[in-house]
Design an enzyme around this catalytic site. Structure first.
Site, mmCIF file in Angstrom:
data_model
loop_
_atom_site.group_PDB
_atom_site.id
_atom_site.type_symbol
_atom_site.label_atom_id
_atom_site.label_comp_id
_atom_site.label_asym_id
_atom_site.label_seq_id
_atom_site.Cartn_x
_atom_site.Cartn_y
_atom_site.Cartn_z
ATOM 1 N N LYS A 63 0.813 -1.217 0.000
ATOM 2 C CA LYS A 63 0.000 0.000 0.000
ATOM 3 C C LYS A 63 0.849 1.271 0.000
ATOM 4 C CE LYS A 63 -4.149 -2.146 1.817
ATOM 5 N NZ LYS A 63 -3.694 -3.537 2.133
HETATM 6 C C1 LIG Z 1 -4.403 -4.606 1.698
HETATM 7 C C2 LIG Z 1 -3.664 -5.865 1.572
HETATM 8 C C3 LIG Z 1 -4.107 -6.898 0.733
HETATM 9 C C4 LIG Z 1 -5.395 -6.800 -0.037
HETATM 10 O O1 LIG Z 1 -5.350 -5.823 -1.045
HETATM 11 P P1 LIG Z 1 -6.706 -5.322 -1.706
HETATM 12 O O2 LIG Z 1 -6.297 -4.158 -2.525
HETATM 13 O O3 LIG Z 1 -7.620 -4.943 -0.574
HETATM 14 O O4 LIG Z 1 -7.251 -6.443 -2.493
HETATM 15 C C5 LIG Z 1 -3.325 -8.022 0.629
HETATM 16 N N1 LIG Z 1 -2.193 -8.166 1.335
HETATM 17 C C6 LIG Z 1 -1.749 -7.206 2.153
HETATM 18 C C7 LIG Z 1 -0.498 -7.433 2.920
HETATM 19 C C8 LIG Z 1 -2.451 -6.018 2.297
HETATM 20 O O5 LIG Z 1 -1.998 -5.061 3.097
#
Ligand SMILES: *Cc1c(COP(=O)(O)O)cnc(C)c1O
Length: 475
Positions: free
Chosen positions: A113
């Site tokens: 993210k």
């Molecule tokens: C947020 C997250 C996900 C999921 O991603 P999405 O965009 O919600 O599908 C998967 N793995 C990790 C480590 C995350 O932080």
């Protein structure tokens, strides 16, 4: 480029306005009117670009109301070796011939993210300054969104951040990352409930038009268009890293929760990037697995949402999914509106009639991974390739191996680093591993011992509203 809502009741808008938005006023999600089409010659040109250059080439097609020199400056300040650990930003490594890992988790909070959020932090600051505005960011997190947002927005001018997280449901490392921040504009709120309760509070506050306007509410959770946009870039980068020509196709396997990450892959594919399949990997919270295999979407009630060892994927409904359904239903916003009003009321929907298009026209496939699968995969990948992966990435690798076809090249998204979830890593690999074997970047050493700052509240939106009123001066 103008932006429209999936529900069709919002006037077309410019990028810089959409950037600061959460849900559209009509309750839908914002999307560009159409996706730019990238031809082979352009792909050839882009193949040799650095990460910031590529990001600029892609984002300028979407962020058309931002001065190009300024956009370039924002991108160059965001995607640096200092912040992401290498000039590649998202380095690709090979596990074996036809299986790669796209390292998306080398930013400040060690999860994918950061790639989008670091851009958003700088873009927000720029746009707010241009518009002479303030913004109160409210968000819901099961761990990674919240810390990524806080590290992107800490200390930024004209921004306050209120981040809701489910009380007691995050890893020790995640709590330490978020709650140890001391910046005056960062406010952590732990809600006695699940992640989805946190998300519902965000939605409730957003839907209170009066409150929203008075306190300039905005959001950075995964429905934010700016985040999706920034994520598109690394699908191109990953593709270029493992191919030599545009004749080659690759598939991506993405550990998924809210469908934000893979939605960006879907858009990259719509733009013409030669992606074969987009493989959705879920954990036990498998609503997306069901949809992509059966065409039936059944959101889970909160009491059927499992707490798992890949907690950042513990969702009951996938908040970005509407962006795909909109396209799938040929932009029939009336129908989308009906379906998602139903979802809001706790109902599912059945699109099995168009499942064929989901799988072929749009290239989607899906699989599921459980706690035991995760442990087995972490152990096996460690013993076979001497590569330590986190539990979410393990869900992806498990599903990729299971679904991989003869001759198919798959790139798996690494969505977090293992140090964030060391309890599960030890459970998987056992005594042969010591604390020191799990790599920990310098800036995260000893964060668990720092003092933590968090307010614990019952699951009630008005209590959160009160916290906001204490800090933010209404306009
Ligand atoms: C947020 C997250 C996900 C999921 O991603 P999405 O965009 O919600 O599908 C998967 N793995 C990790 C480590 C995350 O932080």
């Amino acid at each position: 480029m103008k932006y429209i809502s999936t529900r069709g009741q919002t006037e077309p808008m410019e990028f810089s306005d959409v950037l600061l938005m959460g849900l559209a006023p009509d309750g839908g999600l914002m999307l560009p009117e159409s996706y730019p089409q990238i031809d082979g010659a352009t792909l050839d040109e882009w193949r040799g670009l650095s990460y910031p250059e590529l990001a600029f080439a892609i984002m300028r097609l979407f962020a058309t109301d931002i001065d190009e020199a300024d956009l370039k400056d924002i991108i160059e300040r965001t995607y640096t070796k200092e912040v992401f650990g290498s000039d590649e930003i998202v380095p690709v490594r090979q596990l074996k011939d036809d299986l790669y890992i796209l390292g998306l988790s080398n930013g400040p909070t060690l999860a994918f993210k950061d790639v989008a959020m670091q851009f958003l932090g700088n873009a927000f600051e720029y746009v707010l300054k241009q518009k002479d505005k303030r913004l109160t960011i409210i968000g819901a997190t099961s761990g990674d969104t919240g810390s990524a947002a806080e590290y992107a927005l800490r200390g930024k001018e004209n921004i306050e951040v209120f981040m809701m997280s489910p009380y007691g449901k995050m890893s020790e490392f995640q709590r330490a990352q978020m709650y140890s921040l001391t910046d005056a504009n960062i406010h952590n709120i732990a809600i006695k409930g699940m992640f989805d309760d946190c998300q519902d509070i965000v939605k409730a506050l957003q839907q209170d038009a009066d409150f929203k306007a008075k306190y300039s509410l905005g959001t950075v959770n995964s429905i934010n268009w700016g985040r999706i946009l920034a994520q598109i870039v690394y699908y191109f980068k990953g593709y270029f890293a493992v191919t030599n020509s545009n004749e080659e196709k690759v598939s991506f396997c993405v550990p998924s929760g809210n469908f934000g990450n893979i939605c960006a892959g879907h858009i990259a594919r719509e733009m013409g990037l030669p992606i074969d399949r987009l493989i959705v990997a879920t954990n036990e919270n498998d609503v997306l697995n069901d949809f992509f295999n059966q065409g039936v979407y059944t959101p889970r009630p909160a009491d059927k949402t499992y707490v798992t060892s890949s907690p950042s994927m513990d969702i009951s409904k996938a908040s970005n999914f509407e962006r795909f359904v909109y396209l799938l239903l040929d932009k029939n916003s009336k129908r989308v509106h009906e379906l998602f009003d139903g979802v809001k009321a706790g109902n599912g929907f059945d699109l099995s009639g168009v499942l064929e298009a989901v799988n072929t026209r749009y290239g989607f496939a899906a699989g599921k991974s459980t706690h035991q699968d995760r442990l087995n995969t972490i152990k096996d990948v460690y013993e076979t390739y001497n590569d330590l992966i986190d539990p979410h990435t393990a869900d992806g690798i498990k599903v990729a191996r299971e679904l991989q076809k003869e001759g198919e090249v798959i790139i798996c998204a690494e969505t977090a680093l293992p140090v964030k979830f060391s309890e599960t890593i030890f459970e998987a690999v056992g005594d042969s591993l010591s604390e020191q074997d799990i790599e920990r970047p310098e800036h995260t050493k000893d964060i668990e011992s720092l003092e933590q700052h968090v307010t614990v509240l019952d699951n009630d939106a008005s209590l959160v509203a009160n916290e906001i009123k204490k800090v933010v001066t209404p306009v």
